[in-house]
Scaffold this active site. Structure first.
Site, PDB file in Angstrom:
ATOM      1  N   THR A   1      32.337 109.281  38.904  1.00  0.00           N
ATOM      2  CA  THR A   1      31.724 109.003  40.218  1.00  0.00           C
ATOM      3  C   THR A   1      30.219 109.107  40.020  1.00  0.00           C
ATOM      4  O   THR A   1      29.749 109.411  38.919  1.00  0.00           O
ATOM      5  CB  THR A   1      32.153 110.030  41.292  1.00  0.00           C
TER       6      THR A   1
ATOM      7  N   SER B   1      30.408 106.648  48.545  1.00  0.00           N
ATOM      8  CA  SER B   1      30.533 106.482  47.087  1.00  0.00           C
ATOM      9  C   SER B   1      31.725 107.279  46.569  1.00  0.00           C
ATOM     10  O   SER B   1      32.356 108.036  47.320  1.00  0.00           O
ATOM     11  CB  SER B   1      29.244 106.936  46.376  1.00  0.00           C
ATOM     12  N   GLY B   2      32.003 107.108  45.276  1.00  0.00           N
ATOM     13  CA  GLY B   2      32.959 107.968  44.571  1.00  0.00           C
ATOM     14  C   GLY B   2      34.321 108.104  45.231  1.00  0.00           C
ATOM     15  O   GLY B   2      34.910 107.138  45.717  1.00  0.00           O
TER      16      GLY B   2
ATOM     17  N   TYR C   1      28.101 126.066  43.028  1.00  0.00           N
ATOM     18  CA  TYR C   1      29.096 125.001  43.206  1.00  0.00           C
ATOM     19  C   TYR C   1      30.496 125.594  43.038  1.00  0.00           C
ATOM     20  O   TYR C   1      31.389 125.366  43.859  1.00  0.00           O
ATOM     21  CB  TYR C   1      28.847 123.899  42.181  1.00  0.00           C
TER      22      TYR C   1
ATOM     23  N   LYS D   1      33.613 125.886  45.752  1.00  0.00           N
ATOM     24  CA  LYS D   1      34.904 125.235  45.535  1.00  0.00           C
ATOM     25  C   LYS D   1      36.058 126.242  45.585  1.00  0.00           C
ATOM     26  O   LYS D   1      37.181 125.894  45.942  1.00  0.00           O
ATOM     27  CB  LYS D   1      34.880 124.457  44.216  1.00  0.00           C
TER      28      LYS D   1
ATOM     29  N   ASP E   1      24.536 113.556  58.478  1.00  0.00           N
ATOM     30  CA  ASP E   1      24.077 114.506  57.457  1.00  0.00           C
ATOM     31  C   ASP E   1      24.931 115.761  57.615  1.00  0.00           C
ATOM     32  O   ASP E   1      24.909 116.405  58.681  1.00  0.00           O
ATOM     33  CB  ASP E   1      22.588 114.815  57.638  1.00  0.00           C
TER      34      ASP E   1
HETATM   35  N1  LIG Z   1      33.522 113.551  40.271  1.00  0.00           N
HETATM   36  C1  LIG Z   1      34.074 114.640  39.824  1.00  0.00           C
HETATM   37  O1  LIG Z   1      34.302 114.799  38.621  1.00  0.00           O
HETATM   38  C2  LIG Z   1      34.486 115.738  40.772  1.00  0.00           C
HETATM   39  C3  LIG Z   1      35.295 116.760  40.279  1.00  0.00           C
HETATM   40  C4  LIG Z   1      35.722 117.760  41.141  1.00  0.00           C
HETATM   41  C5  LIG Z   1      35.367 117.714  42.477  1.00  0.00           C
HETATM   42  N2  LIG Z   1      34.556 116.698  42.945  1.00  0.00           N
HETATM   43  C6  LIG Z   1      34.240 116.715  44.368  1.00  0.00           C
HETATM   44  O2  LIG Z   1      34.538 115.454  44.928  1.00  0.00           O
HETATM   45  C7  LIG Z   1      33.766 115.268  46.102  1.00  0.00           C
HETATM   46  C8  LIG Z   1      33.174 113.873  46.104  1.00  0.00           C
HETATM   47  O3  LIG Z   1      32.236 113.778  45.048  1.00  0.00           O
HETATM   48  P1  LIG Z   1      32.122 112.502  44.110  1.00  0.00           P
HETATM   49  O4  LIG Z   1      32.492 112.934  42.742  1.00  0.00           O
HETATM   50  O5  LIG Z   1      32.820 111.361  44.724  1.00  0.00           O
HETATM   51  O6  LIG Z   1      30.538 112.308  44.076  1.00  0.00           O
HETATM   52  P2  LIG Z   1      29.559 111.255  44.744  1.00  0.00           P
HETATM   53  O7  LIG Z   1      29.933 109.873  44.364  1.00  0.00           O
HETATM   54  O8  LIG Z   1      28.211 111.765  44.430  1.00  0.00           O
HETATM   55  O9  LIG Z   1      29.853 111.417  46.297  1.00  0.00           O
HETATM   56  C9  LIG Z   1      29.354 112.469  47.072  1.00  0.00           C
HETATM   57  C10 LIG Z   1      29.400 112.045  48.513  1.00  0.00           C
HETATM   58  O10 LIG Z   1      28.926 113.136  49.322  1.00  0.00           O
HETATM   59  C11 LIG Z   1      28.040 112.614  50.263  1.00  0.00           C
HETATM   60  N3  LIG Z   1      27.029 113.599  50.641  1.00  0.00           N
HETATM   61  C12 LIG Z   1      26.212 114.307  49.831  1.00  0.00           C
HETATM   62  N4  LIG Z   1      25.353 115.038  50.560  1.00  0.00           N
HETATM   63  C13 LIG Z   1      25.635 114.775  51.860  1.00  0.00           C
HETATM   64  C14 LIG Z   1      25.086 115.198  53.087  1.00  0.00           C
HETATM   65  N5  LIG Z   1      24.049 116.063  53.163  1.00  0.00           N
HETATM   66  N6  LIG Z   1      25.618 114.718  54.230  1.00  0.00           N
HETATM   67  C15 LIG Z   1      26.646 113.840  54.197  1.00  0.00           C
HETATM   68  N7  LIG Z   1      27.206 113.399  53.073  1.00  0.00           N
HETATM   69  C16 LIG Z   1      26.700 113.858  51.915  1.00  0.00           C
HETATM   70  C17 LIG Z   1      27.375 111.411  49.604  1.00  0.00           C
HETATM   71  O11 LIG Z   1      26.961 110.479  50.593  1.00  0.00           O
HETATM   72  P3  LIG Z   1      25.430 110.191  51.030  1.00  0.00           P
HETATM   73  O12 LIG Z   1      24.574 110.454  49.825  1.00  0.00           O
HETATM   74  O13 LIG Z   1      25.457 108.764  51.458  1.00  0.00           O
HETATM   75  O14 LIG Z   1      25.182 111.135  52.155  1.00  0.00           O
HETATM   76  C18 LIG Z   1      28.508 110.846  48.778  1.00  0.00           C
HETATM   77  O15 LIG Z   1      29.226 109.882  49.509  1.00  0.00           O
HETATM   78  C19 LIG Z   1      32.734 116.405  46.115  1.00  0.00           C
HETATM   79  O16 LIG Z   1      33.146 117.410  47.018  1.00  0.00           O
HETATM   80  C20 LIG Z   1      32.777 116.928  44.687  1.00  0.00           C
HETATM   81  O17 LIG Z   1      32.406 118.272  44.613  1.00  0.00           O
HETATM   82  C21 LIG Z   1      34.114 115.719  42.118  1.00  0.00           C
END
Ligand SMILES: NC(=O)c1ccc[n+]([C@@H]2O[C@H](COP(=O)([O-])OP(=O)(O)OC[C@H]3O[C@@H](n4cnc5c(N)ncnc54)[C@H](OP(=O)(O)O)[C@@H]3O)[C@@H](O)[C@H]2O)c1
Length: 253
Positions: free
Chosen positions: A192, A18-19, A157, A161, A63
């Site tokens: 996301t 995702s995302g 968190y 980071k 995982d």
């Molecule tokens: N969106 C924002 O505004 C934002 C801003 C700053 C930083 N980020 C960072 O961007 C990164 C991606 O997040 P996103 O925003 O794209 O959110 P997201 O759509 O919720 O994606 C998170 C991803 O992490 C995976 N994940 C979670 N727990 C896991 C586990 N135990 N094992 C393996 N995979 C796992 C999920 O896959 P499964 O559930 O299928 O395992 C999912 O694909 C993260 O590091 C987040 O901190 C996001």
């Protein structure tokens, strides 16, 4: 950036279900890389691999809290496509709770997914690149939470980071001799699944943002491509903030 040719390269993207991770996988594949798609939701990875082509994409159930699964994902990718030379440490989870209210189980999970997994994967990928005498690129996904914590209930968190940003700097020094570049992207708020849940809790954030919008993951495409482009070989240990002007800046004295 459209001219970047990643053919012959092998990428592993965590959180590709995702995302940002899904977007990163699409972008790398579109530029010719073979991509290992890793996350827990295998059905989503299978669907993405079907779309990208099974000769270009390998779905791997992983995982991130399970160190053996991390190493197994690297091994599966290497068996399918060859030595992984692009690692995108993207998988991450928020901990939308007050620090003193967090269970030890949740504490371990946040540290495990956001920090331990990127460390273990980076070391596993680097070990294999060094043995194969090949250069590589590691891109870690930090956050603007690295620079600023506003007290919104995500202290751990923010800690992870910042640790990712420091890990980026330290490992860039560690592996400079081996031509393994380690950089990070620190995104602001993007649309996301992670922020979907947040918006449900806190409401629409757009009126409070400078550009009154929350960007889509495509906004990180060029930063990712820049960091994996052979032409950026002197760039290592950098953290690129990509926040659409959302964060306050300190004035320089
Ligand atoms: N969106 C924002 O505004 C934002 C801003 C700053 C930083 N980020 C960072 O961007 C990164 C991606 O997040 P996103 O925003 O794209 O959110 P997201 O759509 O919720 O994606 C998170 C991803 O992490 C995976 N994940 C979670 N727990 C896991 C586990 N135990 N094992 C393996 N995979 C796992 C999920 O896959 P499964 O559930 O299928 O395992 C999912 O694909 C993260 O590091 C987040 O901190 C996001």
């Amino acid at each position: 950036m459209s001219g970047i040719d990643l053919s012959g390269r092998v990428a592993l993207v965590t959180g590709a279900s995702s995302g940002f991770g899904e977007r990163f996988a699409r972008v790398l594949a579109a530029h010719g890389a073979k991509v290992v798609l890793a996350a827990r939701r295998l059905d989503r990875l299978e669907a993405l691999a079907d779309e990208l082509g099974r000769d270009k994409a390998l779905p791997v159930a992983m995982d991130a809290t399970d160190a053996e699964a991390l190493v197994a994902a690297v091994e599966a990718g290497e068996q399918a496509f060859g030595t992984i030379d692009i690692l995108v440490n993207n998988a991450g989870i928020p901990d939308a709770q007050r620090a003193h209210k967090m269970s030890l189980e949740l504490t371990d999970r946040v540290l495990g997914v956001n920090l331990r997994a990127p460390w273990v994967l980076s070391c596993e990928v680097a070990r294999r690149l060094i043995a194969a005498k090949k250069p590589g690129r590691i891109v870690n996904i930090s956050s603007t939470a690295h620079y600023r914590y506003d007290g919104g209930g995500a202290a751990l968190y923010a800690v992870t980071k910042t640790a990712i940003a420091r890990m980026t700097e330290a490992l860039s020094v560690e592996w400079a001799y081996a031509n393994i570049n380690v950089n990070a992207i620190a995104p602001g708020m993007f649309v996301t699944e992670m922020t979907d849940g947040m918006f449900e809790r806190i409401g629409d954030p757009r009126p409070g943002l400078a550009r009154q919008r929350v960007p889509e993951p495509e906004g990180l495409d060029t930063s990712l491509l820049y960091l994996v482009d052979p032409a950026s070989e002197c760039v290592t240990g950098a953290v690129i903030k990509v926040d659409d002007g959302q964060s306050a800046r300190m004035a320089l004295k």
